[in-house]
Scaffold this motif. Sequence first.
Motif, mmCIF file in Angstrom:
data_model
loop_
_atom_site.group_PDB
_atom_site.id
_atom_site.type_symbol
_atom_site.label_atom_id
_atom_site.label_comp_id
_atom_site.label_asym_id
_atom_site.label_seq_id
_atom_site.Cartn_x
_atom_site.Cartn_y
_atom_site.Cartn_z
ATOM 1 N N VAL A 57 -13.589 20.822 13.160
ATOM 2 C CA VAL A 57 -14.077 21.491 11.953
ATOM 3 C C VAL A 57 -13.025 22.511 11.523
ATOM 4 N N ILE A 58 -12.579 22.409 10.283
ATOM 5 C CA ILE A 58 -11.560 23.345 9.775
ATOM 6 C C ILE A 58 -12.024 23.920 8.445
ATOM 7 N N ALA A 59 -11.331 24.987 8.009
ATOM 8 C CA ALA A 59 -11.605 25.565 6.693
ATOM 9 C C ALA A 59 -10.364 25.405 5.823
ATOM 10 N N LEU A 60 -10.563 24.824 4.641
ATOM 11 C CA LEU A 60 -9.466 24.668 3.687
ATOM 12 C C LEU A 60 -9.747 25.570 2.490
ATOM 13 N N GLN A 61 -8.695 26.114 1.914
ATOM 14 C CA GLN A 61 -8.863 26.926 0.704
ATOM 15 C C GLN A 61 -7.877 26.453 -0.345
ATOM 16 N N GLY A 62 -8.358 26.295 -1.548
ATOM 17 C CA GLY A 62 -7.454 25.823 -2.600
ATOM 18 C C GLY A 62 -8.170 25.572 -3.908
ATOM 19 N N TRP A 63 -7.540 24.736 -4.732
ATOM 20 C CA TRP A 63 -8.060 24.454 -6.076
ATOM 21 C C TRP A 63 -8.672 23.052 -6.122
ATOM 22 N N VAL A 64 -9.673 22.904 -6.952
ATOM 23 C CA VAL A 64 -10.310 21.604 -7.134
ATOM 24 C C VAL A 64 -9.472 20.816 -8.144
ATOM 25 N N ALA A 65 -8.666 19.884 -7.632
ATOM 26 C CA ALA A 65 -7.785 19.124 -8.525
ATOM 27 C C ALA A 65 -8.591 18.126 -9.342
ATOM 28 N N THR A 66 -9.517 17.416 -8.653
ATOM 29 C CA THR A 66 -10.404 16.507 -9.384
ATOM 30 C C THR A 66 -11.762 16.516 -8.705
ATOM 31 N N LYS A 67 -12.772 16.179 -9.494
ATOM 32 C CA LYS A 67 -14.131 16.094 -8.937
ATOM 33 C C LYS A 67 -14.771 14.821 -9.474
ATOM 34 N N GLY A 121 -0.255 20.430 -0.353
ATOM 35 C CA GLY A 121 -0.619 19.053 -0.695
ATOM 36 C C GLY A 121 -2.032 18.909 -1.214
ATOM 37 N N ILE A 122 -2.523 17.649 -1.160
ATOM 38 C CA ILE A 122 -3.847 17.313 -1.688
ATOM 39 C C ILE A 122 -4.606 16.530 -0.634
ATOM 40 N N ILE A 123 -5.908 16.750 -0.539
ATOM 41 C CA ILE A 123 -6.720 15.986 0.416
ATOM 42 C C ILE A 123 -8.061 15.638 -0.228
ATOM 43 N N GLN A 124 -8.576 14.465 0.118
ATOM 44 C CA GLN A 124 -9.910 14.092 -0.381
ATOM 45 C C GLN A 124 -10.990 14.720 0.491
ATOM 46 N N CYS A 125 -12.000 15.311 -0.174
ATOM 47 C CA CYS A 125 -13.105 15.951 0.536
ATOM 48 C C CYS A 125 -14.413 15.344 0.008
ATOM 49 N N VAL A 126 -15.369 15.143 0.901
ATOM 50 C CA VAL A 126 -16.633 14.507 0.505
ATOM 51 C C VAL A 126 -17.790 15.442 0.810
ATOM 52 N N GLY A 127 -18.673 15.589 -0.162
ATOM 53 C CA GLY A 127 -19.873 16.403 0.057
ATOM 54 C C GLY A 127 -21.109 15.553 -0.186
ATOM 55 N N TYR A 128 -22.073 15.607 0.749
ATOM 56 C CA TYR A 128 -23.338 14.894 0.544
ATOM 57 C C TYR A 128 -24.376 15.879 0.061
ATOM 58 N N LYS A 129 -24.915 15.613 -1.110
ATOM 59 C CA LYS A 129 -25.911 16.489 -1.736
ATOM 60 C C LYS A 129 -25.416 17.931 -1.820
ATOM 61 N N MET A 130 -24.183 18.094 -2.157
ATOM 62 C CA MET A 130 -23.652 19.444 -2.380
ATOM 63 C C MET A 130 -22.413 19.342 -3.269
ATOM 64 N N LEU A 131 -21.838 20.480 -3.602
ATOM 65 C CA LEU A 131 -20.625 20.602 -4.431
ATOM 66 C C LEU A 131 -20.894 20.325 -5.915
ATOM 67 N N GLY A 132 -22.161 20.122 -6.261
ATOM 68 C CA GLY A 132 -22.505 19.810 -7.650
ATOM 69 C C GLY A 132 -22.091 20.919 -8.612
ATOM 70 N N ASP A 133 -22.092 22.164 -8.138
ATOM 71 C CA ASP A 133 -21.794 23.296 -9.041
ATOM 72 C C ASP A 133 -20.300 23.630 -9.091
ATOM 73 N N VAL A 134 -19.497 22.861 -8.390
ATOM 74 C CA VAL A 134 -18.047 23.136 -8.369
ATOM 75 C C VAL A 134 -17.405 22.523 -9.610
ATOM 76 N N THR A 135 -16.555 23.280 -10.287
ATOM 77 C CA THR A 135 -15.897 22.769 -11.505
ATOM 78 C C THR A 135 -14.404 22.555 -11.248
ATOM 79 N N PRO A 136 -13.756 21.665 -12.015
ATOM 80 C CA PRO A 136 -12.316 21.435 -11.830
ATOM 81 C C PRO A 136 -11.512 22.737 -11.970
ATOM 82 N N GLU A 137 -10.531 22.894 -11.121
ATOM 83 C CA GLU A 137 -9.617 24.043 -11.071
ATOM 84 C C GLU A 137 -10.274 25.332 -10.565
ATOM 85 N N SER A 138 -11.524 25.232 -10.075
ATOM 86 C CA SER A 138 -12.110 26.383 -9.380
ATOM 87 C C SER A 138 -11.384 26.565 -8.054
ATOM 88 N N VAL A 139 -11.433 27.787 -7.526
ATOM 89 C CA VAL A 139 -10.874 28.055 -6.201
ATOM 90 C C VAL A 139 -12.034 28.068 -5.211
#
Length: 486
Positions: free
Chosen positions: A36-46, A62-80
């Motif tokens: 389990v790790i913590a990443l911090q950055g910008w939302v490049a795409t959603k 760099g860039i990494i794909q992240c998956v959320g189940y029943k979450m992340l709905g309120d995150v907008t592109p380019e949010s930190v």
Amino acid sequence: MVVVRGFFVPQTPIYKKEYMQKRTLVSDSVKHVGEVIALQGWVATKRDHGKVTFIDLRDRSGIIQCVGYKMLGDVTPESVVELVGLVKERPTKMVNTDLATGSVELEVQSYTILNKSTELPIQVSEDGINENEEVRLRYRYLDLRRERMQDTIRLRSKFIREVREALYTHDFVEIETPMLTKSTKEGSRDFVVASRLQPGKFYALPQSPQQYKQLLMTAGFERYFQVARCVRDEDLRADRGFEFTQLDLEMSFVGQQDVMDTIENTVKTAVNAVGGKLQTETFPVFTYEETMKKYGADRFDLRSEEEKKDGTLAFAWVIKFPFFKKVDKTDAAEVRDGKSGWTFTHNPFSAPLPEFLEDHMAGKNIENILTSQYDLICNGYEVGGGSVRAHKAEELMQTFKIMGYSEAEVEDSVGHMLAAFKVGTPPHGGIALGIDRLVMLLTQQQSLKEAIAFPMTSSGKTAVMDAPAHITEEQLKELHIRIVEK
Ligand code: ASP
């Protein structure tokens, strides 16, 4: 949540900065499969697929794909955001070979929006090349998030670092020179700054550190350099603002060839270090006369069509320029500098080539006198220029006399240089390289503005901030300035 007099009060503080988890960089995530790790950055795409939300998270590595189940709905592109989750290996057929992190993804367990982005005025995922310049520069902080701009600005930093290191190993000392100074003759109009404490007097911003760097030779430093900001009030062109950055250097006890060798080696080292491609290991040398005959100009492009496509850099030197030229009556700075009808072609502080010193001192055959100036050309652009200097007071005095100055006028203009040249100034020479232009060529771009973090617009407005701008009546009064309507 607790309820206090009808308000919901969050029990965790809103300012969570101090609670941010220990950060792992995106590029390192592949080393943490099963953890389990913590990443911090910008939302490049959603990408929202109902119950599942995919986010491409971007940080400086760099860039990494992240998956959320029943979450992340309120995150907008380019949010930190901060995403905490499990690093999972992707099934072989799902590996994304386009991404360095394509063998893994982050299964998000919890997340924090550190800064939510509203709708964006420009799209960070596009390269922006054909976008309106005013808009790009107004939102330059977003424009700079673009991959192309990140690459360019990071390459610029590396290039400067390589240049610095090469010069340090050759005994150069990095020294800053003043920004508030007196007009220095570089053939352009000065930007001036009003003095509050001395009513009616003005400083000039440096067109280059020319005189100070020469004085550092008098001071005994022998080898100076500076990544110098220069300001010239020239007519704006589509790709040029009022400010630029040059690698400025000066050396004592040297002739023309020594300075040319030093800069040629430095440029080669730095270009190779950032992955640039040089046409020749040794830069060819042309005389001004040759280039005018052959190309009809003193800047020319030596690349083949093939080399133009693959980004090759074709450097060349031009030497043996005329020292003086007839004043161009349409050029205000030339008319001001050349009182006799003669003005300098490049730099009034240059020395004539030794074989022309006699004519120079006698003020004879002025049109034939050649200067020790050397220009560095690359892909059709002038990317640098310098000269061996006059280091004796009478030689500098004579240059100004040829341009029609009386001794009193020379004293008034460059008396401080004449004084320094009477107390042990060694023979010296130097050069300045245009950093903006070199970075533009190294990254194969068409405009200088692509190589500068915060350039001006074509109409002379600053990026992001609205300058030039009015100042208050109070500020004007303090500066003893009254604006007179035309
Ligand atoms: N001062 C000159 C320039 O800024 C360069 C030099 O001669 O060193 O163009």
